[in-house]
Structures are given as structure tokens and as C-alpha cells.
Design a protein around this motif. Structure first.
Motif, PDB file in Angstrom:
ATOM      1  N   ALA A 132       7.295 -13.184  18.963  1.00  0.00           N
ATOM      2  CA  ALA A 132       7.139 -12.955  17.353  1.00  0.00           C
ATOM      3  C   ALA A 132       8.416 -12.284  16.764  1.00  0.00           C
ATOM      4  N   PRO A 133       9.018 -13.184  16.122  1.00  0.00           N
ATOM      5  CA  PRO A 133      10.468 -12.685  15.310  1.00  0.00           C
ATOM      6  C   PRO A 133       9.802 -11.478  14.477  1.00  0.00           C
ATOM      7  N   LEU A 134      10.708 -10.357  14.643  1.00  0.00           N
ATOM      8  CA  LEU A 134      10.107  -9.559  13.610  1.00  0.00           C
ATOM      9  C   LEU A 134      11.370  -8.512  12.721  1.00  0.00           C
ATOM     10  N   VAL A 135      11.273  -8.259  11.635  1.00  0.00           N
ATOM     11  CA  VAL A 135      12.298  -7.567  10.763  1.00  0.00           C
ATOM     12  C   VAL A 135      11.401  -6.243  10.204  1.00  0.00           C
ATOM     13  N   VAL A 136      12.200  -5.407  10.289  1.00  0.00           N
ATOM     14  CA  VAL A 136      11.766  -4.033   9.614  1.00  0.00           C
ATOM     15  C   VAL A 136      12.889  -3.397   8.863  1.00  0.00           C
ATOM     16  N   ALA A 137      12.696  -2.917   7.447  1.00  0.00           N
ATOM     17  CA  ALA A 137      13.680  -2.657   6.477  1.00  0.00           C
ATOM     18  C   ALA A 137      13.049  -1.531   5.750  1.00  0.00           C
ATOM     19  N   ARG A 138      14.124  -0.629   5.266  1.00  0.00           N
ATOM     20  CA  ARG A 138      13.806   0.182   4.352  1.00  0.00           C
ATOM     21  C   ARG A 138      14.618   0.493   3.088  1.00  0.00           C
ATOM     22  N   ALA A 139      14.094   0.775   1.894  1.00  0.00           N
ATOM     23  CA  ALA A 139      14.785   0.900   0.830  1.00  0.00           C
ATOM     24  C   ALA A 139      15.698   2.262   0.923  1.00  0.00           C
ATOM     25  N   VAL A 140      16.706   2.256   0.277  1.00  0.00           N
ATOM     26  CA  VAL A 140      17.859   3.400   0.443  1.00  0.00           C
ATOM     27  C   VAL A 140      17.347   4.743   0.241  1.00  0.00           C
ATOM     28  N   ASP A 141      16.206   4.810  -0.626  1.00  0.00           N
ATOM     29  CA  ASP A 141      15.692   6.289  -0.971  1.00  0.00           C
ATOM     30  C   ASP A 141      14.471   6.573  -0.181  1.00  0.00           C
ATOM     31  N   VAL A 142      14.100   5.928   1.012  1.00  0.00           N
ATOM     32  CA  VAL A 142      13.170   6.200   1.937  1.00  0.00           C
ATOM     33  C   VAL A 142      13.494   6.859   3.102  1.00  0.00           C
ATOM     34  N   ALA A 143      12.942   7.864   3.803  1.00  0.00           N
ATOM     35  CA  ALA A 143      13.407   8.657   4.952  1.00  0.00           C
ATOM     36  C   ALA A 143      12.305   7.905   5.985  1.00  0.00           C
TER      37      ALA A 143
ATOM     38  N   HIS B 191      13.582  -3.188  -3.878  1.00  0.00           N
ATOM     39  CA  HIS B 191      12.667  -2.436  -4.824  1.00  0.00           C
ATOM     40  C   HIS B 191      12.632  -1.107  -4.160  1.00  0.00           C
ATOM     41  N   PRO B 192      12.946   0.108  -4.971  1.00  0.00           N
ATOM     42  CA  PRO B 192      13.042   1.588  -4.486  1.00  0.00           C
ATOM     43  C   PRO B 192      11.774   1.740  -3.858  1.00  0.00           C
ATOM     44  N   GLY B 193      11.827   2.806  -2.774  1.00  0.00           N
ATOM     45  CA  GLY B 193      10.625   3.281  -2.301  1.00  0.00           C
ATOM     46  C   GLY B 193       9.616   2.447  -1.369  1.00  0.00           C
ATOM     47  N   CYS B 194      10.257   1.257  -1.001  1.00  0.00           N
ATOM     48  CA  CYS B 194       9.679   0.265   0.158  1.00  0.00           C
ATOM     49  C   CYS B 194      10.149   0.406   1.482  1.00  0.00           C
TER      50      CYS B 194
ATOM     51  N   GLU C  92       0.966  -1.180   0.100  1.00  0.00           N
ATOM     52  CA  GLU C  92       0.030   0.037   0.012  1.00  0.00           C
ATOM     53  C   GLU C  92       0.721   1.001  -0.090  1.00  0.00           C
ATOM     54  N   ASP C  93       0.440   2.267  -0.888  1.00  0.00           N
ATOM     55  CA  ASP C  93       1.119   3.566  -0.744  1.00  0.00           C
ATOM     56  C   ASP C  93       0.646   4.442   0.489  1.00  0.00           C
ATOM     57  N   VAL C  94       1.595   4.706   1.309  1.00  0.00           N
ATOM     58  CA  VAL C  94       1.341   5.556   2.422  1.00  0.00           C
ATOM     59  C   VAL C  94       2.214   6.642   2.625  1.00  0.00           C
ATOM     60  N   GLY C  95       2.134   7.779   2.718  1.00  0.00           N
ATOM     61  CA  GLY C  95       2.746   8.859   2.979  1.00  0.00           C
ATOM     62  C   GLY C  95       4.229   8.961   2.485  1.00  0.00           C
ATOM     63  N   GLY C  96       4.336   8.610   1.294  1.00  0.00           N
ATOM     64  CA  GLY C  96       5.536   8.881   0.557  1.00  0.00           C
ATOM     65  C   GLY C  96       6.442   7.686   0.169  1.00  0.00           C
ATOM     66  N   PHE C  97       5.930   6.543   0.719  1.00  0.00           N
ATOM     67  CA  PHE C  97       6.759   5.099   0.267  1.00  0.00           C
ATOM     68  C   PHE C  97       5.451   3.983   0.403  1.00  0.00           C
ATOM     69  N   ARG C  98       6.017   2.752  -0.111  1.00  0.00           N
ATOM     70  CA  ARG C  98       5.064   1.726  -0.288  1.00  0.00           C
ATOM     71  C   ARG C  98       5.301   0.750   1.022  1.00  0.00           C
TER      72      ARG C  98
END
Ligand SMILES: [Zn+2]
Length: 394
Positions: A338-349, A324-327, A294-300
Motif C-alpha cells: 500500500a503506497p502511503l504518504v504522511v505529512a504535517r503543516a509547518v505549524d504542527v509538532a 491548511h494550518p494545524g493539519c 478530527e481534532d486530536v491532541g493539538g492538531f487536526r
């Protein structure tokens, strides 16, 4: 009045008669002194004897600085009462075997490689000697062989009392720690040591002296050994372990080492294949997941739950998504926590580390990482984690 020590002159006496000099009640026990005793008190690295005194169980035997031996027994005795003492003989025999074995093993290290024994400890399953320098496996084998030879020769072990001046003329293995009259323990034509412990009267009574292990210790070596019945028990334990492995691995005993090495190398190869396949599958899967994000506030935003996956597998998938850019990927497993991983693409703030802290603060658990990727374990269900993500990853 100091306690007369029967074991000093005859360590083979298991029953004796004595008179109670004092009996002091301490809690549900009594501290009893006698005119004479065959009970050995804890000293010189050897544990105390157990057994019974006047029908009471002997729970501890303590050597006082004043030469008086205190017997800690299960209940009070009458002062002036005549009592019979019975030593727990299997325990005493075990101590005598280990202790005499120690004299011989220490002397053997001294003779074969000129290394001194600094200290000795007799434990309930194994005993140790601390050697002044590190010894090699070959030196240990030499000392062990010499010690075994002395056992087979069934040499007499004698006790005698000498003055300090007489002792100075004798080839004692170690400087005596005491002054005055010394009690010497002599393994015929092999070793003379000053010692107050109980010993076998012939070396054959030791049965076997075997080194069971060694390690570096304070610049020297700590060598563990077993004698007599302990050596047989140790042999049986090792035999059972080896027999079990031979059956499991269907190899001869000498092939166990190479067989385990092969299994370890196979396991490493399998893990590598699994990792490669997982990465290939993750790349494929990530493309579809990004598509349905889903697209939310500037990223997917891509939220994923994977049942039964461990942290490593979740991390591989998250990494593939944020290629994938923007994710931004939130990937959670259904284990507890619960094991949890959160990550962002290099072009996302978006700060993955800060969000991980937000989730663990809100739901409980531990985690951390950098702005680009963070991982942790959350003490909540995967659904709860995803609900928080829907609100706050935006
Ligand atoms: Zn001794």
C-alpha cells in the motif's frame, strides 16, 4: 605424442578416420585423445567444433599445453579402437565465416584508418573486435565498405607455414604471439596474419561482413559484426522489428525516429496537464477533507484512502491538505504494497518520518522521509494502515 591437426592444412574436411590413443572416464563423459583430428579446439578467440566421434557426441574440445587435443565425448571409447569423426558442419562453417570475416574487417580498419585490432572474440550470436582507439561512424562505414569489397572480389585465402625468420620479412598485420614455425593465413594481396584458426578458402564464402553495433571500450572501440548466415539472420530480425513499427506507427521506416520523438513529447505534455489538473483537484478536495478531519491532541488529523492512486497522486493530495494550518495528513492507496504518504503543516509538532518508521516496523514495508513529509510502501491493507494511524497519529 602431439595430435596431428587436419584442420591446419585442410579446413574443408568434415569427416575423418583416426585411432583412439586414450579414453579416460570422467563422470558420465570420457576424455578421448586421438592420433589425428579434424576437431578444432577452443583457442585464439574461436570456439571448439562439435559433432560425433565413434558414434559418441563431442561436447567439448580442449587444446592442452603439450600439443595434445582432448575430445570430451558422451561416453567411453576403446583405446586402440579405429573411429570415424564427423564435424557439425553448419557450426564449423559459421565459425569459419566469422573468423575469416574478422581477419578482413581488422585489416580493413588497419588500412582505412590505421587502427589496430587488440583482441577478437567469436560469440554464439555476434562477434567483436576491440580496436586500439575510438572510431567514428564514418570510419566504421569506410572499413565495412572495404571489407565488403574484398568479399565480392572472392579472393583466395591461403595457409602456409614459415620460419620466424621468414615471417619477420613479411608484412604481418600483427606481431605473432608464438615463436618457432608460424602458420600464416593470407587473404590474397590484402592481409597476412599468424593464426591457428579455421578459415574459408575464398573470401566469397563469407557472404557478407556487416558491423552490427559498437561501443566505447577501454579507451578504444568494441565493434560487433556478423558474417554469412548470421548477417542474413540479423537482417531478418531488424526487418521484422522495423516492419512491426511501421505497422504500429503507420509511418515510413525513415519516419520512425521522428514519430517516436513526437509521441514522447506528446506524452510529456499530457503528463504535465495531468499533474496540473491533479493539483487543482487536490486543492479543492483538500478543503473538504480538512473540514471533515478530527481534532486530536493539538492538531487536526485527516485520514484518507484513495483506491488505485499511485504515490505521486497521493503525495499531491497530502501536500494540498497540509497547506491548511494545524493539519496532519495520512493518505494511503490500496495497491500492494500500500503506497502511503504522511505529512504535517509547518505549524504542527509531529514527526512524519518517525511515524512512517513506526508503521513500517509494525506492519512491514519500507519508507522514510523528513519530519514534515514521509512516504513509503506498507505490506498491509489500506484499512490496517488507517487503523494504526487512528491509534498513533495524535
Ligand atoms: Zn584466423
Amino acid at each position: 605424442m602431439t595430435t596431428h591437426r587436419i584442420y591446419y592444412t585442410d579446413a574443408s574436411i568434415a569427416t575423418f578416420d583416426a585411432t583412439v590413443l586414450s579414453s579416460e572416464t570422467v563422470g558420465d563423459r570420457a576424455h578421448v585423445t586421438l592420433d589425428t583430428t579434424a576437431f578444432y579446439p577452443t583457442s585464439g578467440g574461436q570456439p571448439f567444433d562439435m559433432g560425433s566421434l565413434g558414434g559418441r557426441a563431442v561436447l567439448d574440445v580442449v587444446d592442452g599445453d603439450d600439443g595434445v587435443i582432448t575430445h570430451v565425448v558422451s561416453g567411453p571409447l576403446e583405446s586402440g579402437q579405429a573411429v570415424s569423426g564427423v564435424i557439425d558442419w553448419p557450426r564449423r562453417l559459421d565459425h569459419m565465416q566469422q573468423h575469416t570475416g574478422q581477419h578482413i574487417l581488422s585489416a580493413a580498419f588497419d588500412r582505412t584508418c590505421g587502427v589496430r585490432t587488440e583482441s577478437f572474440h567469436l560469440g554464439t550470436t555476434t562477434s567483436t573486435i576491440d580496436l586500439a582507439r575510438e572510431v567514428t561512424p564514418a570510419e566504421i562505414a569506410d572499413a565495412e565498405a572495404l571489407a565488403s569489397g574484398v568479399v565480392c572480389e572472392n579472393r583466395p585465402v591461403r595457409v602456409r607455414f614459415v620460419t620466424e625468420a621468414d615471417a619477420a620479412r613479411l608484412p604481418l598485420r600483427k606481431e605473432p604471439a608464438r615463436s618457432g614455425t608460424l602458420r600464416l593465413v593470407e587473404v590474397e594481396d590484402f592481409d597476412v596474419s599468424a593464426c591457428g584458426g579455421t578459415h574459408a578458402s575464398q573470401t566469397g564464402e563469407i557472404g557478407l561482413i556487416a558491423v552490427s553495433g559498437w561501443e566505447r571500450f577501454k579507451g578504444g572501440s568494441r565493434v560487433a559484426f556478423v558474417c554469412g548466415a548470421r548477417a542474413l539472420a540479423s537482417h531478418r530480425r531488424l526487418r521484422d522489428v522495423v516492419t512491426g513499427l511501421v505497422r504500429q506507427l503507420t509511418v515510413a521506416p525513415e519516419e520512425i525516429g521522428p514519430a517516436v520523438e513526437r509521441m514522447q513529447s506528446d506524452a510529456r505534455a499530457h503528463l504535465k496537464t495531468i499533474r496540473q489538473q491533479r493539483e487543482a483537484a487536490a486543492e479543492h478536495e483538500a478543503a473538504a477533507l480538512v473540514e471533515s478531519g478530527e481534532d486530536v491532541g493539538g492538531f487536526r488529523r485527516v485520514l484518507v484512502m484513495r483506491s488505485g492512486w499511485d504515490a505521486a497522486a497521493l503525495k499531491t493530495l497530502a501536500a494540498a491538505i497540509v497547506m491548511h494550518p494545524g493539519c496532519v495528513a495520512v493518505v494511503v492507496g490500496d495497491d500492494t504494497p500500500a503506497p502511503l504518504v504522511v505529512a504535517r503543516a509547518v505549524d504542527v509538532a509531529f514527526d512524519a518520518g518517525a511515524w512512517m518508521k513506526h508503521v513500517t516496523d509494525a506492519l512491514g514495508g519500507r519508507g522514510g522521509g523528513r519530519p514534515e513529509m514521509a512516504q513509503g510502501g506498507v505490506t498491509a491493507s489500506a484499512d490496517d494502515v488507517l487503523a494504526v494511524a487512528r491509534h498513533s497519529v495524535r
